[in-house]
Design an enzyme around this catalytic site. Structure first.
Site: not given
Length: 421
Positions: A196-197, A357, A370
């Site tokens: 996702h990041e 986070r 994060g």
């Protein structure tokens, strides 16, 4: 004379009868001894021989068979002791049942499950039930989740100990798989999070690149280019943090050196000053008597810089972030305090997980990956220290990096940079 001869004949007949009876008795004794030896050794009885030699031979064979059995019993007892020591060293619970379902052996973890109470009594019942099934030649495996605290996951496996006709007993192994399950969850979450990041900024880069290709207005092009640079830096920062975290997890400390804490604080403050100035946040760094720790300077600077970076990101513009150091001779504390949004109590146990986070929207806004607190935790672990946190929602947070104190430093002047950036 005739009478004397008759008496002698009768006496001789009696002697012969006695000798014959003795011979028969000796032969019978030899045969019985041969049979006993055969039972001891598992061999067939030997051929019959003359009475006296057969008895002597039988007695010799019996003595040898007894000696062999004594030696075999000693070896079996030694093997049993070694096996008991080996099973006792296992962290998994081991319970052995005989063919009647009675416990004949259990190591310490296994015995603790058998004597369990409250919620762990479920484990005892599962062991007994699965052992009974295994005695009917039904091997089985089962997983139990115990609510705790602490929450645990146990894997129970029952295996029949085979005989020619029916199970001669059952082996039950109870393994605590809680840590394995936790690591599997962490690995799965990590893959999902890193995907996702990286997907989000890469997708943004693709959209922005398409927009740039179709845009002629210089002002819009400039604005889009700035966004491209921002997203590129975001991807680069995530990759850099991942590489740093990977090095910390795999490498530990190769060459420890004496590191002056004041120098570490000064370098960390210099790293975050540009971000602090953009948000009009003052960083007040004051060190004590310049304590020294033994470790990796680069790792320590990275840890303190990450604590400062988080403090700046989550503080309100115009506020102050403070850095303090102290030592009791055994431990050195580096504390970073902010007066920002704070951390809810429910999140305090998870904030050191990778990609976890508290405020995801705020993290996206500030460019956080994060990974910062995960890096801090690994640096503390590599230096045989720890990281602590005290926080109250809406009132700010204090993170303390605690490290073992090193040898006293030579004369050292605290850098002005560390006293007041």
């Amino acid at each position: 004379m005739v009478i004397l001869v008759a008496v002698l004949s009768l006496a001789l007949a009696g002697v012969l009868a006695g000798l014959m009876a003795a011979a028969v008795a000796r032969r019978a004794a030899a045969q019985r001894i041969d049979a006993a030896v055969a039972r001891l050794t598992g061999a067939a009885p030997g051929p019959q021989r003359p009475p006296r030699p057969a008895l002597d031979r039988a007695l010799d064979d019996l003595e040898r068979a007894v000696d062999e059995q004594v030696r075999a019993r000693r070896e079996a007892a030694a093997t049993e002791r070694r096996l008991a020591w080996a099973l006792g060293a296992l962290q998994s619970g081991v319970v052995i049942f005989d063919d009647r379902g009675e416990v004949v052996y259990s190591n310490d973890p296994g015995a603790s499950f058998l004597a369990a109470r409250n919620s762990d009594a479920v484990v005892h019942e599962a062991i007994r039930s699965m052992a009974a099934d295994a005695l009917r030649a039904h091997a089985g495996e089962r997983e139990l989740e115990l609510a705790g605290p602490p929450r645990r996951v146990l894997s129970i496996r029952a295996v029949p100990l085979a005989n020619h006709r029916r199970p001669a007993g059952v082996l039950v192994v109870v393994e605590d798989t809680s840590e394995r399950r936790r690591l599997e969850n962490v690995r799965r979450d990590f893959v999902a999070n890193i995907s996702h990041e990286l997907k989000t900024p890469i997708g943004a880069l693709a959209v922005l690149a398409e927009a740039l290709l179709e845009e002629d207005d210089p002002e819009v092009v400039h604005r889009l280019a700035e966004r491209v640079a921002t997203e590129a830096f975001r991807v680069s920062g995530t990759i850099d943090d991942l590489l740093e975290l990977s090095r910390l997890e795999a490498g530990g400390i190769v060459d420890a050196e004496d590191v002056v804490v004041a120098d570490v604080v000064a370098e960390a403050v210099a790293r975050v000053r540009p971000a602090a100035e953009r948000r009009a946040i003052e960083v007040d760094a004051t060190v004590g008597d310049a304590p020294v720790v033994a470790g990796d300077r680069r790792q320590l600077v990275s840890a303190v810089a990450n604590l400062l970076d988080n403090a700046v990101k989550y503080s309100e513009p115009g506020s102050t972030v403070t850095v303090r150091t102290g030592t009791d001779g055994t431990w050195v504390d580096i504390s970073v305090r902010d007066r920002g949004i704070g951390i809810p109590a429910r999140d305090l146990e998870r904030i050191f997980e990778r990609f976890y986070r508290v405020d995801r929207a705020r993290s996206r806004e500030t460019g956080g990956t994060g990974l910062g607190l995960a890096i801090v935790r690994h640096v503390a672990s590599n230096h045989r220290g720890e990281v602590r946190v005290e926080s109250r929602e809406g009132a700010g947070s204090t993170f303390t990096l605690r490290l073992p104190a090193g040898p006293a430093p030579a004369a050292h002047t605290t850098p002005k940079e560390a006293r007041r950036p």
